[in-house]
Design a protein around this motif. Structure first.
Motif, short mmCIF file in Angstrom:
data_model
loop_
_atom_site.label_atom_id
_atom_site.label_comp_id
_atom_site.label_asym_id
_atom_site.label_seq_id
_atom_site.Cartn_x
_atom_site.Cartn_y
_atom_site.Cartn_z
N UNK A 80 -47.78 -47.79 12.37
CA UNK A 80 -49.00 -47.06 12.74
C UNK A 80 -49.05 -45.72 12.02
N UNK A 81 -50.22 -45.32 11.62
CA UNK A 81 -50.40 -43.98 11.06
C UNK A 81 -50.50 -42.99 12.22
N UNK A 82 -50.07 -41.78 12.03
CA UNK A 82 -50.18 -40.78 13.10
C UNK A 82 -51.62 -40.65 13.58
N UNK B 199 -52.01 -38.07 20.17
CA UNK B 199 -51.29 -37.42 19.07
C UNK B 199 -49.94 -38.08 18.80
N UNK B 200 -49.98 -39.31 18.34
CA UNK B 200 -48.76 -39.97 17.86
C UNK B 200 -48.37 -39.28 16.56
N UNK C 265 -42.71 -44.11 20.51
CA UNK C 265 -43.11 -43.95 21.92
C UNK C 265 -42.77 -45.23 22.66
N UNK C 266 -41.99 -45.11 23.72
CA UNK C 266 -41.61 -46.28 24.53
C UNK C 266 -42.11 -46.06 25.97
#
Length: 195
Positions: A19-21, A46-47, A53-54
């Motif tokens: 995934x892109x941020x 805001x990844x 992220x879990x």
């Protein structure tokens, strides 16, 4: 816009990789025979670059159901015998263990009732005995449902109606003991009933 879609594996796990941020929304597709216990949408704001992220979990439970029967207990023993029919038109109420009413239904002609689409938990069913009848079994039954369970309570509620016996005391003028115009009713005689 939809970025990706996946199915959970045999353990229930899912992953979206590469995934892109940015900001993402994860949505669980509901199934009609399940109840969501957590929100069906998770916002991941805001990844960041390289972030993992879990713990983005969805929790559901399968809907459960309960059924049973109401019957006419001719012999008042609290156990349904094969000659004792179901009773239709009787009100049955489903409540949580805390006493909150979940639903009410009326028994079908054969005495059957059911409640569907229930979450797991502790419940009671209560009958409202029909006017003129007496309960021969407890009017409330408690039970516990687990995820996806189909609980059958069987013939759980029995009732009987009060009965009566009547007759006449006659004087038989011609001594034939046959009912005829020569007989007249007699008052003042004591008649006793035993069981």
């Amino acid at each position: 816009e939809q970025v990706a879609q996946t199915a959970t594996d045999a353990t229930g796990a899912y992953t979206f990789g590469d995934l892109t941020p940015g900001d993402y929304i994860i949505i669980e597709q509901s199934k009609s025979d399940w109840i969501a216990l957590t929100p069906t949408q998770i916002n991941v704001d805001v990844l960041a670059s390289g972030q993992v992220v879990t713990g983005q979990n969805f929790v559901n439970t399968q809907k459960a159901k309960v059924d049973g029967y109401k019957y006419d207990d001719y012999d008042r023993d609290g156990v349904r015998d094969t000659n004792e029919p179901g009773l239709g038109g009787v009100t049955i109420t489903l409540k949580t263990a805390a006493g909150a009413t979940v639903a009410t239904t009326t028994t079908a002609a054969d005495g059957s009732f059911s409640f569907t689409g229930l979450a797991p938990g502790d419940y009671t069913v209560t009958e409202t005995p029909p006017a003129g009848s007496t309960a021969s079994s407890p009017v409330t039954k408690s039970f516990t449902l687990t995820s996806g369970e189909s609980e059958s309570l069987g013939y759980v509620f029995g009732n009987y109606k009060k009965a009566s016996i009547s007759g006449f005391k006659y004087e038989d003028n011609d001594g034939t003991a046959a009912t005829s115009a020569d007989q007249s009713g007699e008052s003042g005689w004591t008649i006793t009933l035993y069981n």
